[in-house]
Design a protein around this motif. Structure first.
Motif, PDB file in Angstrom:
ATOM      1  N   ILE A 387     -35.280 -43.991 -31.884  1.00  0.00           N
ATOM      2  CA  ILE A 387     -36.504 -43.187 -31.847  1.00  0.00           C
ATOM      3  C   ILE A 387     -37.552 -43.821 -30.944  1.00  0.00           C
ATOM      4  CG2 ILE A 387     -38.424 -42.356 -33.270  1.00  0.00           C
ATOM      5  CD1 ILE A 387     -36.418 -42.043 -35.567  1.00  0.00           C
ATOM      6  N   THR A 439     -39.039 -37.402 -33.983  1.00  0.00           N
ATOM      7  CA  THR A 439     -38.560 -38.085 -35.187  1.00  0.00           C
ATOM      8  C   THR A 439     -37.888 -37.103 -36.143  1.00  0.00           C
ATOM      9  OG1 THR A 439     -40.351 -39.705 -34.980  1.00  0.00           O
ATOM     10  CG2 THR A 439     -39.250 -39.550 -37.125  1.00  0.00           C
ATOM     11  N   TRP A 442     -34.588 -36.066 -34.754  1.00  0.00           N
ATOM     12  CA  TRP A 442     -33.662 -37.191 -34.818  1.00  0.00           C
ATOM     13  C   TRP A 442     -32.977 -37.224 -36.179  1.00  0.00           C
ATOM     14  CZ3 TRP A 442     -31.278 -41.703 -35.871  1.00  0.00           C
ATOM     15  CH2 TRP A 442     -30.797 -42.461 -34.798  1.00  0.00           C
ATOM     16  N   GLN A 474     -25.882 -42.024 -32.577  1.00  0.00           N
ATOM     17  CA  GLN A 474     -27.078 -41.329 -32.091  1.00  0.00           C
ATOM     18  C   GLN A 474     -28.138 -42.310 -31.584  1.00  0.00           C
ATOM     19  OE1 GLN A 474     -28.123 -37.578 -34.007  1.00  0.00           O
ATOM     20  NE2 GLN A 474     -30.185 -38.402 -34.314  1.00  0.00           N
ATOM     21  N   GLY A 503     -29.003 -38.617 -28.176  1.00  0.00           N
ATOM     22  CA  GLY A 503     -29.683 -39.880 -28.427  1.00  0.00           C
ATOM     23  C   GLY A 503     -30.184 -40.526 -27.158  1.00  0.00           C
ATOM     24  N   GLU A 506     -33.126 -38.324 -25.684  1.00  0.00           N
ATOM     25  CA  GLU A 506     -34.199 -38.036 -26.636  1.00  0.00           C
ATOM     26  C   GLU A 506     -34.307 -36.553 -26.983  1.00  0.00           C
ATOM     27  OE1 GLU A 506     -37.794 -40.044 -25.472  1.00  0.00           O
ATOM     28  OE2 GLU A 506     -36.869 -41.993 -25.814  1.00  0.00           O
ATOM     29  N   ILE A 507     -33.162 -35.925 -27.126  1.00  0.00           N
ATOM     30  CA  ILE A 507     -32.950 -34.623 -27.784  1.00  0.00           C
ATOM     31  C   ILE A 507     -33.482 -33.418 -27.007  1.00  0.00           C
ATOM     32  CG2 ILE A 507     -33.304 -33.282 -29.905  1.00  0.00           C
ATOM     33  CD1 ILE A 507     -33.513 -35.923 -31.435  1.00  0.00           C
TER      34      ILE A 507
END
Length: 525
Positions: A387, A439, A442, A474, A503, A506-507
């Motif tokens: 994260i 977050t 995630w 991830q 991951g 960052e999505i």
């Protein structure tokens, strides 16, 4: 729609062209180790992306520069497609040995795993994303060419394929900046993005040479030191031995790797300023402070857990730097040695392993502590996954800021301080929202990955084992509780491919790409 496709096609072509240099640069390894049968595989792996990339660049030569939307789609698709090309050496070398072409030796069980295209793609994407989970049963049985290729793709992936493209095919202008930022980077070292990426590469090369020297002096053979320095600094974690760093059973090597993994956890702009003599950045920079604080506190907590639970017996006798330790002193030394190493390896998202009993003898509390490190990661702008500490800092400080403001009069003028930045309420809300969204997503995909894995793997694995494995994938870490391997069910492999992909980027870029593929007309309006 046509203009957008042209922009994406042109820039994907540039990425493929840059990638094609990598197999070409790997040819000397095959020649030095007399693995001539691997040369055709490397040549095909060079010519195919080079031909496709050149065709795309010429076809869309007049395309417009990418905007933010294009940048995200180029980054997401580029990373996945490059991993597809990166699978070719694994696949082609394995089939060359399987068919006995070009005087190839007999196929080992480890290399045979890469006869599967899915396994080869898994190995490649795991490498480029800096994850380090592997389909190789015994890495020491791999041809030296594939050992190098695994290390090389992790080393390149640590900095980023778009950063590589910008460095090789310099394109000054707004388009390069957009692509740079789409690869989960924001801070620039110089006003020029081309100068920034070239400086990043010089820093990375300098630290790589330093890391090789440190590991060699600590007792690693030179070939081992080269590979582990590359994957350690890139916080990737691929090894050329079956037991990772545990193979060497050397406290000195373990401790030598700690500063290498920490170097990979600090943002490149901070490295640049420190190398120019500004040592104050080591404590003035918010993320760097949090790196040292987070690593230190969590390491101490983990050491306390495994020492108090007697994971390492006091009957052992340990010799380190001429000092012999016995009894409780030996048990404490082993707890510190393994606890600090595994925590730094996890939180830096490196994935080197020294504790062979990590998935069995370590308690649920110890495993979950390591998992926390994998989930959070280290500094944004470094080579790590997770994260990122800046988001943890934003959420922590932002929550305290919101609560504090409740007790102030409505007329009070306040500022949200994030490091050396002073943000007004609107800017603070935007930062807090971004950190909260990433977050939240995630943990959503962590839960999805855990659900798929629980449905497909044997019931012998516990929920902490499953969460540990998915967090490792991830978070782009690579530590394993023993679940990942060539015998892993296909749905779990596919899920892990997705976990590793999102991951690293960052999505958001991946979700933007998927939405674009599903709802083309809406995206390109």
């Amino acid at each position: 729609m046509q203009e957008s496709s042209a922009t994406i096609g042109r820039d994907l072509g540039r990425i493929f062209q840059a990638f094609s240099v990598m197999p070409l640069l790997s040819l000397p390894v095959a020649l030095v180790w007399h693995e001539l049968y691997a040369v055709p595989a490397l040549l095909v792996s060079t010519l195919l992306p080079l031909g496709i990339g050149t065709a795309l660049v010429r076809r869309f030569a007049g395309a417009a520069e990418p905007g933010k939307l294009h940048g995200m789609m180029i980054a997401a698709s580029g990373w996945f497609l490059v991993a597809g090309f990166g699978a070719l050496p694994f696949l082609l070398v394995a089939w060359t040995q399987q068919l006995g072409l070009f005087g190839a030796p007999l196929l080992s069980e480890t290399t045979a795993a890469h006869l599967s295209a899915l396994n080869a793609l898994f190995e490649s994407l795991s490498g480029f994303t800096g994850t380090g989970l592997t389909m190789s049963v015994n890495e020491s049985e791999l041809p030296h060419t594939l050992q190098w290729w695994r290390s090389f793709i992790e080393w390149i992936g640590g900095v980023g394929v778009i950063v590589l493209t910008t460095a090789i095919l310099a394109r000054p202008g707004s388009g390069s900046l957009t692509l740079y930022e789409s690869e989960a980077r924001s801070e620039k070292i110089h006003p020029s993005i081309v100068s920034t990426v070239r400086t990043i590469w010089w820093i990375f090369l300098l630290f790589t040479v330093f890391s090789i020297l440190v590991l060699w002096l600590a007792g690693m053979p030179m070939w081992d030191a080269i590979n582990h320095a590359m994957t350690g600094l890139a916080t990737g974690g691929f090894s050329i031995t079956d037991g990772s760093i545990a193979t060497y059973d050397s406290p000195l090597i373990d401790f030598a790797l700690l500063p290498i993994m920490v170097l990979g956890s600090i943002a490149f702009p901070v490295h640049y300023l420190v190398l120019r003599g500004d040592l104050s950045q080591l404590y003035e920079d918010l993320q760097t402070r949090w790196v040292f604080g987070f690593f230190g506190l969590l390491s101490a907590f983990l050491v306390a857990i495994i020492y108090s639970q007697g994971v390492y017996q006091s009957t052992e006798t340990i010799t380190f730097l001429g000092t012999t330790l016995t009894g409780n002193a030996a048990a404490l030394f082993q707890s510190v040695r393994y606890g600090v190493f595994q925590l730094v390896s996890a939180a830096s998202c490196t994935g080197f392993q020294t504790a062979n009993s990590l998935g069995t003898q370590w308690s649920m509390a110890a495993q979950m502590t390591v998992s926390i490190g994998m989930v959070v990661g280290a500094a944004a702008g470094s080579t790590v996954g997770g994260i990122k500490l800046v988001r943890l800092a934003t959420l922590t400080k932002g929550t305290a800021y919101r609560i504090r403001n409740v007790f102030l009069p409505e007329t009070a003028v306040t500022h949200f301080e994030l490091g050396r930045r002073k943000l007004d309420d609107q800017e603070a809300a935007r930062e807090f929202e971004e950190a909260a969204i990433i977050t939240f997503l995630w943990f959503v995909f962590l839960a999805v990955g855990a659900f798929v894995l629980m449905l497909t793997v044997q019931s012998a694995y516990t929920l902490p084992n499953v969460l540990f494995e998915v967090a490792s994938a991830q978070g782009n870490v690579g530590l394993s509780a023993g679940i990942t391997g060539p015998g892993m069910p296909t749905p779990a492999k596919v899920m892990f491919l997705f976990n590793m992909w999102i991951g690293r980027l960052e999505i958001i870029p991946v979700l933007v790409l998927l939405r674009g593929l599903l709802y083309r007309e809406g995206v390109f309006q």
